[in-house]
Design an enzyme around this catalytic site. Structure first.
Site, PDB file in Angstrom:
ATOM      1  N   ALA A 193      77.971 -26.054 -38.491  1.00 28.67           N
ATOM      2  CA  ALA A 193      76.975 -26.329 -37.447  1.00 28.67           C
ATOM      3  C   ALA A 193      77.521 -26.284 -36.020  1.00 28.67           C
ATOM      4  O   ALA A 193      76.797 -26.582 -35.073  1.00 28.67           O
ATOM      5  CB  ALA A 193      76.235 -27.647 -37.677  1.00 28.67           C
ATOM      6  N   GLY A 245      78.244 -23.562 -34.364  1.00 27.97           N
ATOM      7  CA  GLY A 245      77.437 -22.517 -33.728  1.00 27.97           C
ATOM      8  C   GLY A 245      76.011 -22.998 -33.486  1.00 27.97           C
ATOM      9  O   GLY A 245      75.409 -22.695 -32.450  1.00 27.97           O
TER      10      GLY A 245
END
Ligand code: ADP
Length: 309
Positions: free
Chosen positions: A247, A249
């Site tokens: 997560a 990104g």
């Protein structure tokens, strides 16, 4: 207002000494069930960062679907346009984690793949009543395209996180204000190597020539590279002890959308996203690791406690 059009999955995680070979059964230790899906992760992250967020997506008429809507709603996301379709199963990701830390994942996209371009046409006012639309590629490409066309024809800011990588035609790229690939996705999209800074820039230039206005390439612990027709700038990542990069990104993209929806500059937005990305990798899980605005506001103190020696 930020509108996220994308996927919602229930992540089903089994922890065992090792991942079984085909035909084999191993006894696992524990099991965790966690909300996931790139769309839902990004919507949740943006809401935790204080934005007004609406999610467009689809779940099945089952208990996972109800739990995913409830979870997003409790994070403050408007889920009125998360459709419930009775003839499909809610998306799930079946994740096996072994003690070495390696994992293997099977995603059953289910309901995520039943959201159509016609569904988007029926929600046109919803897509245009926003400052920013944020999309990923875990729903059908035709649906993504329909949402981008509708948002762009109303002059809205389009941020596309091209994950997982898929072939994008120039009609999509020309309407994308900000494209946010990681290195692997950039390599796929450009057909050019990304192993050196020079190659990264050459790969980025290929996408800018196809009509993308701004490219923000995320480079994990090496930070991010922002490119447009006029300039190229590298941003260093904060040096922190990463325990789980899941997560990163997603929170980075959400942070970018939040600052840009508030009219901040790209430089300010990437600076903010860098902080949010760094905070995310120091905690386990996807949605549980997403920081609150209040926590990011105390980043200067936080980084003193978390800086990698
Ligand atoms: P993705 O998960 O899509 O591959 P990245 O791994 O490039 O995305 O991470 C997105 C952003 O999160 C990076 O640009 C950086 O700002 C931050 N980040 C990721 N990994 C680290 C890390 N190990 N240390 C500090 N920041 C990180």
């Amino acid at each position: 207002m930020i509108t996220v059009a994308g996927s919602l999955n229930m992540d089903l995680v089994v922890y065992a000494d090792r991942i079984p070979r085909p035909g084999e059964t191993v006894l696992g230790r524990n099991f965790r069930q966690m909300p996931g899906g790139k769309g839902a992760n990004q919507a949740s992250a943006a809401a935790k960062l204080g934005a007004d967020v609406r999610m467009i997506g689809c779940v099945g008429a089952d208990s996972f679907g109800a739990q995913l809507k409830e979870s997003l709603s409790s994070d403050g996301v408007d889920v009125e346009y998360v459709m419930v379709k009775p003839d499909v199963a809610t998306g799930v990701a079946v994740i096996q984690v072994e003690s070495s830390g390696d994992n293997s994942i099977t995603v059953a996209a289910g309901a995520n793949y039943s959201i159509t371009a016609e569904d988007i046409a029926g929600m046109k006012d919803v897509v245009t009543d926003t400052d920013v639309i944020l999309l990923q590629l875990e729903i059908p490409l035709e649906t993504v395209k329909a949402a981008i066309f509708a948002a762009k024809s109303a002059g809205k800011l389009v941020i596309l996180n091209p994950a997982p990588a898929a072939v994008l035609d120039e009609e999509i790229l020309r309407r994308t204000d900000i494209l946010t690939p990681n290195e692997t996705e950039l390599e796929f999209l450009s057909g050019h190597r990304t192993d050196t800074l020079e190659n990264l820039k050459a790969a980025g230039t290929i996408l800018l020539e196809k009509g993308v206005k701004d490219l923000v390439i995320t480079l994990g612990s090496r930070g991010a590279l922002h490119m447009n027709r006029n300039s190229t700038a590298h941003y260093d990542a904060y040096r922190v002890n990463a325990v789980d990069t899941t997560a990163a990104g997603d929170s980075f993209n959400a942070a970018l959308a939040v600052f840009l929806s508030e009219g901040k500059t790209m430089e300010e937005a990437i600076g903010f996203a860098m902080k949010v990305g760094a905070m995310t990798v120091t905690k386990e899980g996807a949605q549980p690791s997403l920081p609150l605005l209040e926590e990011v506001n105390h980043f200067d103190q936080w980084i003193k406690d978390h800086i990698k020696s």
